[in-house]
Write an enzyme that holds these catalytic residues in place. Structure first.
Site, PDB file in Angstrom:
ATOM      1  N   TYR A  35      -5.186  26.313 -12.602  1.00 60.06           N
ATOM      2  CA  TYR A  35      -4.021  26.474 -13.476  1.00 60.06           C
ATOM      3  C   TYR A  35      -3.824  25.183 -14.269  1.00 60.06           C
ATOM      4  O   TYR A  35      -3.218  24.229 -13.808  1.00 60.06           O
ATOM      5  CB  TYR A  35      -2.759  26.798 -12.673  1.00 60.06           C
ATOM      6  CG  TYR A  35      -2.815  28.084 -11.887  1.00 60.06           C
ATOM      7  CD1 TYR A  35      -3.735  29.087 -12.187  1.00 60.06           C
ATOM      8  CD2 TYR A  35      -1.945  28.305 -10.832  1.00 60.06           C
ATOM      9  CE1 TYR A  35      -3.781  30.262 -11.451  1.00 60.06           C
ATOM     10  CE2 TYR A  35      -1.977  29.482 -10.097  1.00 60.06           C
ATOM     11  CZ  TYR A  35      -2.886  30.448 -10.410  1.00 60.06           C
ATOM     12  OH  TYR A  35      -2.933  31.615  -9.675  1.00 60.06           O
ATOM     13  N   SER A 181       0.847  39.231  -9.501  1.00 56.27           N
ATOM     14  CA  SER A 181       1.223  40.066 -10.658  1.00 56.27           C
ATOM     15  C   SER A 181       1.986  41.330 -10.229  1.00 56.27           C
ATOM     16  O   SER A 181       1.662  42.437 -10.668  1.00 56.27           O
ATOM     17  CB  SER A 181      -0.015  40.445 -11.477  1.00 56.27           C
ATOM     18  OG  SER A 181      -0.609  39.304 -12.044  1.00 56.27           O
ATOM     19  N   LEU A 183       4.701  42.267 -11.174  1.00 49.64           N
ATOM     20  CA  LEU A 183       5.386  42.815 -12.351  1.00 49.64           C
ATOM     21  C   LEU A 183       4.394  43.187 -13.449  1.00 49.64           C
ATOM     22  O   LEU A 183       4.760  43.293 -14.624  1.00 49.64           O
ATOM     23  CB  LEU A 183       6.418  41.817 -12.877  1.00 49.64           C
ATOM     24  CG  LEU A 183       7.539  41.479 -11.889  1.00 49.64           C
ATOM     25  CD1 LEU A 183       8.475  40.435 -12.458  1.00 49.64           C
ATOM     26  CD2 LEU A 183       8.313  42.737 -11.515  1.00 49.64           C
TER      27      LEU A 183
END
Length: 316
Positions: A35, A181, A183
């Site tokens: 990230y 994830s 959502l």
């Protein structure tokens, strides 16, 4: 906060969000060395100073390298060790609570990677081992080398493929499930509108389900979930999160956010109670709509439920 969903957000904006989450009772933080790369681990290292780190379980990951704009997956022992040492320094901790193999290196047996991770546990550099997007057989083989504590996989109303054999395998072996994830990368919050204002460097622009030829069909799911949310007096995000929470005490969803308001809304999903009839209705909708296209595309398809060569037939 730091990658894939547009440019990295400033530390001075994100650290208060992290502190707010911890003060609201969030105890599990999930990051990865990719990230940024590295930016999010450094951010967490800064945010968790002054005793904050003692209030959370900290998970990070290794295994994905961005090289010349392309993703490469590695799980060889020398790389595993070097990646762990790097994460320890950036996070400013002596031990990582949960260390995942972010994606499975399909070029070598999982036993080879697990052997090095087991050494890192024995040396006190990591407490627990996790896998992400591993197949059921890979999970079994890894678990035979050293207990796997958690498997991270995409699980939501629009991503249910893991329910067939991966989730039952985790439950058979007593392995926790971390749903990333939950959502639908924002889709279950805004529906097709989520694609309207994505920046040029937002990773979702490359995903099949967000393409114009697919997203309008997929929006049918969002609209039907929205109808139930309206009936329940909650947001679609809260309803979608509550559905994941209701899957069992062995499931921990990790919704990402950059805004305190959205974080509080996500926390509000914990107070939602869904009846068996409502759960069945949501699952019926998700099955009937049949989301169009795959979760990944191209070479990234190998990231789904990955298998590895058998140790007996492998040559280094």
């Amino acid at each position: 906060m730091s990658a894939f969903y547009g440019p990295p957000k400033p530390d001075e904006d994100m650290i208060p969000v992290i502190h707010h989450a911890i003060n609201r009772g969030i105890t599990f933080l999930d990051t990865s060395d990719v990230y940024g790369p590295f930016i999010n681990e450094i951010l967490l290292g800064k945010a968790l100073k002054g005793g904050m780190q003692e209030r959370v379980e900290l998970a990070t990951k290794f295994g994905v390298i961005i090289k010349d704009g392309k993703f490469e997956v590695r799980g060889d022992p020398a790389y595993v060790r070097a990646a762990c040492e790097g994460s320890l320094k950036r996070l400013e901790v002596d031990c990582i609570d949960l260390y995942y193999q972010h994606r499975i290196d399909t070029r070598l047996p999982i036993e080879v990677t697990m052997g090095e991770l087991k050494k890192l546990v024995e040396e006190g550099k990591i407490k627990y081992i996790g896998l992400s997007e591993a197949s059921a057989s890979t999970i079994r083989r890894a678990h035979a080398v050293h207990p796997i504590t958690a498997v991270q996989l995409e699980w939501s109303l629009w991503a249910r493929d893991a329910e067939e054999d991966i989730i039952p395998t985790c439950r058979e072996l007593g392995i926790g499930i971390v749903a990333y994830s939950p959502l639908g990368r924002g889709f279950l919050s805004l529906g097709a509108k989520v694609a309207e204002n994505l920046s040029n460097d937002d990773y979702r622009k490359t995903l099949p389900r967000f393409q114009p030829e697919n997203i309008e069909h997929n929006n049918i799911l969002f609209e039907r979930v929205k109808e139930i949310a309206t009936r329940k007096g909650c947001t679609t995000s809260q309803l979608a999160l509550a559905w994941v929470h209701h899957q069992g005490d062995d499931v921990c969803p990790i919704p990402g956010t950059t805004k305190i308001g959205n974080l509080d809304q996500n926390i509000g999903a914990l107070s939602l109670t869904l009846t068996p009839e409502e759960m069945a209705e949501l699952e019926s909708i998700a099955s009937a709509v049949a989301i169009k296209s795959d979760r990944f595309q191209g070479t990234s398809l190998t990231w789904k439920a990955s298998d590895t060569p058998l140790l007996a037939s492998w040559k280094a």
